[in-house]
Design a protein around this motif. Structure first.
Motif, short mmCIF file in Angstrom:
data_model
loop_
_atom_site.label_atom_id
_atom_site.label_comp_id
_atom_site.label_asym_id
_atom_site.label_seq_id
_atom_site.Cartn_x
_atom_site.Cartn_y
_atom_site.Cartn_z
N VAL A 128 0.85 -1.08 -0.03
CA VAL A 128 -0.05 -0.01 -0.04
C VAL A 128 0.73 1.20 -0.17
CG1 VAL A 128 -1.88 1.33 1.53
CG2 VAL A 128 -1.75 -0.97 1.15
N ALA A 129 0.63 2.18 -0.85
CA ALA A 129 1.49 3.21 -1.26
C ALA A 129 0.90 4.37 -0.38
CB ALA A 129 1.65 3.89 -2.36
N ILE A 130 1.65 4.98 0.42
CA ILE A 130 1.25 6.27 1.31
C ILE A 130 1.96 7.45 0.74
CG2 ILE A 130 1.16 7.34 3.79
CD1 ILE A 130 1.18 4.30 4.60
N HIS A 131 1.25 8.33 0.29
CA HIS A 131 1.89 9.67 -0.39
C HIS A 131 1.04 10.85 0.39
CE1 HIS A 131 1.80 12.60 -3.82
NE2 HIS A 131 2.94 12.35 -3.66
N ALA A 136 -1.73 13.81 10.59
CA ALA A 136 -2.10 12.48 11.56
C ALA A 136 -2.26 11.23 10.84
CB ALA A 136 -3.07 12.61 12.50
N GLU A 137 -3.02 11.29 9.59
CA GLU A 137 -3.53 10.17 8.72
C GLU A 137 -2.41 9.50 8.29
OE1 GLU A 137 -4.68 13.01 8.66
OE2 GLU A 137 -7.17 12.71 9.44
N GLY A 138 -1.14 10.08 7.88
CA GLY A 138 0.22 9.40 7.32
C GLY A 138 0.65 8.48 8.44
N VAL A 139 0.52 8.72 9.81
CA VAL A 139 0.87 7.85 10.91
C VAL A 139 -0.10 6.67 10.85
CG1 VAL A 139 1.26 7.66 13.19
CG2 VAL A 139 2.14 9.76 12.10
N ILE A 140 -1.41 7.09 11.00
CA ILE A 140 -2.40 6.36 10.86
C ILE A 140 -2.57 5.16 9.96
CG2 ILE A 140 -4.93 6.05 10.85
CD1 ILE A 140 -5.02 9.04 12.23
N ALA A 141 -2.15 5.87 8.65
CA ALA A 141 -2.14 4.71 7.54
C ALA A 141 -1.03 3.73 7.88
CB ALA A 141 -1.72 5.72 6.32
N MET A 142 -0.05 4.18 8.12
CA MET A 142 1.25 3.13 8.49
C MET A 142 0.67 2.15 9.53
SD MET A 142 4.36 5.98 8.63
CE MET A 142 5.51 4.93 8.98
N LEU A 143 -0.01 2.51 10.48
CA LEU A 143 -0.23 1.55 11.48
C LEU A 143 -1.11 0.69 11.07
CD1 LEU A 143 0.13 3.83 14.42
CD2 LEU A 143 1.64 1.96 13.99
N ALA A 144 -2.15 1.38 10.19
CA ALA A 144 -3.39 0.45 9.70
C ALA A 144 -2.90 -0.55 8.78
CB ALA A 144 -4.29 1.33 8.83
N CYS A 145 -1.94 -0.38 7.84
CA CYS A 145 -1.24 -1.34 7.17
C CYS A 145 -0.55 -2.60 8.00
CB CYS A 145 -0.32 -0.86 6.17
SG CYS A 145 -0.72 0.30 5.01
N ALA A 146 0.23 -1.97 9.00
CA ALA A 146 0.86 -3.08 9.69
C ALA A 146 -0.40 -4.10 10.67
CB ALA A 146 1.67 -2.35 10.92
N VAL A 154 6.11 4.25 2.08
CA VAL A 154 5.61 5.52 2.01
C VAL A 154 6.52 6.44 0.96
CG1 VAL A 154 5.71 7.87 3.66
CG2 VAL A 154 5.35 5.50 4.35
N LEU A 155 5.75 7.34 0.10
CA LEU A 155 6.34 8.03 -1.04
C LEU A 155 6.59 9.38 -0.53
CD1 LEU A 155 4.57 6.10 -3.76
CD2 LEU A 155 6.89 5.58 -3.04
N PHE A 156 7.85 10.06 -0.79
CA PHE A 156 8.01 11.32 -0.60
C PHE A 156 7.24 12.19 -1.43
CE2 PHE A 156 11.36 14.80 -1.58
CZ PHE A 156 11.03 15.66 -0.55
N GLY A 157 6.72 13.50 -0.95
CA GLY A 157 5.72 14.30 -1.60
C GLY A 157 6.38 15.26 -2.67
N ALA A 173 2.02 -1.69 -5.68
CA ALA A 173 0.96 -1.32 -4.63
C ALA A 173 -0.33 -1.24 -5.09
CB ALA A 173 1.32 0.10 -4.23
N VAL A 174 -1.29 -1.90 -4.49
CA VAL A 174 -2.68 -1.98 -4.99
C VAL A 174 -3.67 -0.85 -4.51
CG1 VAL A 174 -2.44 -4.37 -4.93
CG2 VAL A 174 -3.20 -3.45 -2.59
N LEU A 175 -3.11 -0.05 -3.33
CA LEU A 175 -3.91 0.85 -2.90
C LEU A 175 -2.76 2.03 -2.65
CD1 LEU A 175 -6.83 1.78 -1.36
CD2 LEU A 175 -5.37 1.25 0.76
N VAL A 176 -3.49 3.34 -3.08
CA VAL A 176 -2.63 4.57 -2.77
C VAL A 176 -3.46 5.51 -1.78
CG1 VAL A 176 -1.50 6.55 -3.39
CG2 VAL A 176 -1.61 4.53 -4.96
N LEU A 177 -2.92 6.05 -0.68
CA LEU A 177 -3.44 7.06 0.19
C LEU A 177 -2.71 8.36 -0.18
CD1 LEU A 177 -3.46 4.62 2.34
CD2 LEU A 177 -4.80 6.30 3.58
N THR A 178 -3.28 9.50 -0.52
CA THR A 178 -2.87 10.71 -0.81
C THR A 178 -3.72 11.76 -0.28
OG1 THR A 178 -1.79 11.92 -2.68
CG2 THR A 178 -4.13 10.97 -3.39
#
Ligand code: 6R9
Length: 640
Positions: A128-131, A136-146, A154-157, A173-178
């Motif tokens: 899952v890619a996090i962009h 707070a959602e960045g941290v939430i997304a990492m922990l939700a994946c885990a 995690v991809l640099f902006g 990656a099958v899902l992206v959070l941006t």
């Protein structure tokens, strides 16, 4: 108290405990690391620590028969003891934007997203890619994946659509959070538009089924029906409880791309068990963590520093983390000092670039702030000069805080060499001493170990729990990159000097990686991007010393046709291929590059010429065309 620097806070008790840990880890590594592992919560306790081997095919394996979940270690296990303790304090860059999430609340937010991802079909072991910017959602997304066993990337902006596409394709990656868009001072960064563009560029190779769009700003963006979902709306439908997946210690927790000296960026794979042990252990040890700490690591979450010291280390230890969205000096100088004062930050971990920039401001800026909550200061990413170290200690720490320079890498997962706070007496400018269990050593060019005081290639003779296990889908490249320069050792890519009493001073990369304000930039990536400009036959990128950024990027280009050349085309090729952050400081147009007779570019010469360091250019007779050197010197002078 240390004699040399007054109040650095080294106490005989902590120094003694630390010394004992170093001894114990060296004498009985299995027992020592199993003991450290017991600090985490496991579904199944591991019965052995390392099965790693740097010879042959190279194996990095820690706690192999243990089972655990990283998000449970960061959240659930603190719910019974401290549900109402702030886990995450977030401040936005606009005045008054502030949110505090307790452990209970953070847990609920992570569970909602984890449930949503499961409902969208994300499976254990998928990427899952996090962009996202620093929300707070960045941290939430990492922990939700885990939580569900998905591997986050995690991809640099600051990456271009092209750079993002490369990483999306490589990770599958099958899902992206941006974000719809991100704020950066006055500017808006069009995150969603860039992701849309990146997915188009992936073409047939794209695996992305859904894009979750976090409404960070009020910008309206186009949504592709069936694929894109509004994050806020979607998570609100989900339950705040979500059972955590039981993971093997060896299951990947995340991939993180980093630049090397050659080829495409590499996706380093970090394990769940070893990485979590290392994150928790180093966070507690290096920063002398206390339950009352408010820990602010200013790194972006797309950097390994953000992974280990914004998220996993401090949360595994039940700490309170500070996440700030904005720039150090926007809307006015001293903004970060205000964040410290407003939130009672005790531990402030940043980069030497930030310290150097603050040093240049009017001293009234830092002196007008209290900063009295601070206890520990740290830096990472590049060397800190003794001058900047002292300024940090005296002006920000008001002479009252321990200052830790920490040397480590994406590949190492966490800090490796440092003067652990209140345990080791620091030497300003030195990375200082290896942590317990870190078998640092220096090898000469022939691969022979340097003993005592000396200089050489910085290597590790043994594995440590935080070591990346492999490169995503390319173990041969992992072996080739890190274990062939110095056989049976992990080679860091850095050179170092060691004093007789064991203190290390990092002398910098010995490969073709440039470190601009702590951003690792591979010169090959820059040159590949420039190669797309048809006016250019060939180019070479090198790093030169830079007052503010540590290193600046300079490129030499050879135009196809003399006199027909547009620097703006080179800049836009780099911006497009890599990202705006990598646009060179200076472009020199030259007739040819200095090469050996076998055609290898002699970067050492280019570095010296670009830095106007013309002493000791060395033996030029090995060059295919020795005359090129004086031409290059003249070109640099002329085009200044
Ligand atoms: C954590 C991180 C790693 C490279 C590393 C080295 C340089 C990092 C340093 C330092 C001198 C320090 N580096 N910390 N050099 N002193 N305290 O920075 O990871 O982005 O992978 O960069 O950064 O050259 O090899 P990463």
């Amino acid at each position: 108290m240390s004699e040399a620097f007054g109040t650095t806070g080294v106490t005989p008790q902590r120094a003694g405990q630390y010394h004992d840990m170093v001894q114990e880890a060296a004498a009985h590594p299995e027992a020592f690391w199993l003991q450290q592992a017991r600090g985490l919560t496991w579904h199944k306790q591991p019965t052995h620590a390392s099965r790693s081997d740097f010879s042959g095919d190279v194996t990095v394996e820690w706690f192999a028969d243990g089972r655990l979940n990283a998000s449970e270690n960061c959240l659930d296990r603190h719910l019974s003891t401290q549900p109402d303790k702030p886990a995450l304090i977030w401040e936005g860059q606009e005045d008054g934007q502030r949110e505090v999430l307790t452990y209970q609340q953070l847990h609920a937010r992570v569970c909602r997203l984890a449930n949503l991802m499961r409902r969208l079909g994300v499976k254990k072991g998928e990427c899952v890619a996090i962009h996202l910017p620093m929300v707070a959602e960045g941290v939430i997304a990492m922990l939700a994946c885990a939580r569900i066993g998905a591997i986050h990337v995690v991809l640099f902006g600051g990456f271009s659509a092209e750079g993002l596409a490369e990483r999306l394709t490589d990770s599958g990656a099958v899902l992206v959070l941006t974000a719809n868009s991100a704020r950066r001072g006055e500017k808006r960064i069009p995150s969603k538009v860039t992701i849309d563009d990146a997915i188009v560029r992936c073409g047939q190779s794209s695996c992305v089924k859904h894009v979750l769009v976090v409404p960070v700003t009020d910008d309206v963006v186009s949504m592709q029906s069936g694929r894109d979902l509004d994050y806020a709306e979607a998570v609100s439908q989900e339950a705040p409880e979500c059972p955590a997946e039981s993971m093997s210690a060896l299951d990947p927790l995340f991939l993180l791309y980093t630049s090397g000296s050659t080829g495409r960026p590499k996706g380093l794979v970090h394990s769940t068990g070893g990485y979590m042990v290392w994150a928790a252990f180093t966070h507690a040890t290096v920063f002398d963590h206390k339950p009352t700490d408010v820990f602010w690591c200013t790194a972006d979450i797309s950097w390994i520093t953000g992974h280990t010291y914004v998220v996993y280390g401090p949360l595994a230890n039940g700490g309170t983390i500070m996440v700030y969205e904005g720039l150090p000096s926007w809307p006015q100088p001293g903004r970060w000092w205000d964040v410290i004062d407003r939130n009672g930050v005790t531990t402030f971990y940043t980069s030497p670039t930030v310290v150097r920039a603050a040093m240049r401001e009017d001293e009234a800026v830092v002196r007008s702030r209290s900063l009295k909550s601070l206890r520990i200061l740290g830096t990472v990413g590049e060397p800190i000069s003794p001058e900047a170290w002292h300024w940090f200690h005296d002006e920000v720490g008001k002479g009252q805080c321990a200052v830790v320079d920490t040397w480590w890498q994406t590949e190492t997962g966490g800090v490796m060499i440092t003067a652990a706070a209140n345990a080791i007496t620091p030497r300003p400018g030195a990375a200082s001493l290896p942590l317990p269990g870190v078998a640092a050593t220096l090898l000469d060019a022939q691969g022979v170990e340097v003993t005592g005081a000396g200089e050489g290639l910085l290597c590790m003779a043994q594995s440590w729990p935080g070591q990346a296990m492999t490169i995503w889908q390319d173990h041969a490249r992992y072996r080739q990159t890190y274990f062939t320069t110095c056989p049976n050792h992990y080679f860091t890519g850095d050179g170092a000097r060691r004093e007789a009493d064991g203190y290390y001073w990092i002398t910098g990369r010995v490969d073709d990686v440039v470190n601009v304000s702590g951003h690792r930039i591979g010169t090959a990536e820059i040159e590949d991007a420039i190669a797309t400009d048809h006016e250019v036959v060939e180019s070479a990128a090198v790093g030169i010393p830079h007052d503010l950024k540590g290193q600046g990027l300079v490129v030499f280009v050879v135009p196809r046709e003399a006199g027909v050349f547009h620097p703006s085309a080179v800049n836009s090729a780099v911006s497009k291929g890599v990202g705006r952050y990598a646009v060179p400081e200076k472009i020199y147009v030259v007739r040819d590059l200095p090469k050996t007779r076998s055609g290898k570019i002699v970067r050492r010469l280019l570095r010296k010429i670009a830095a106007h360091d013309l002493e000791g250019l060395g033996d030029l007779s090995t060059l295919a065309d020795p005359d090129i050197v004086s031409e290059l010197i003249a070109a640099v002078k002329e085009q200044q």
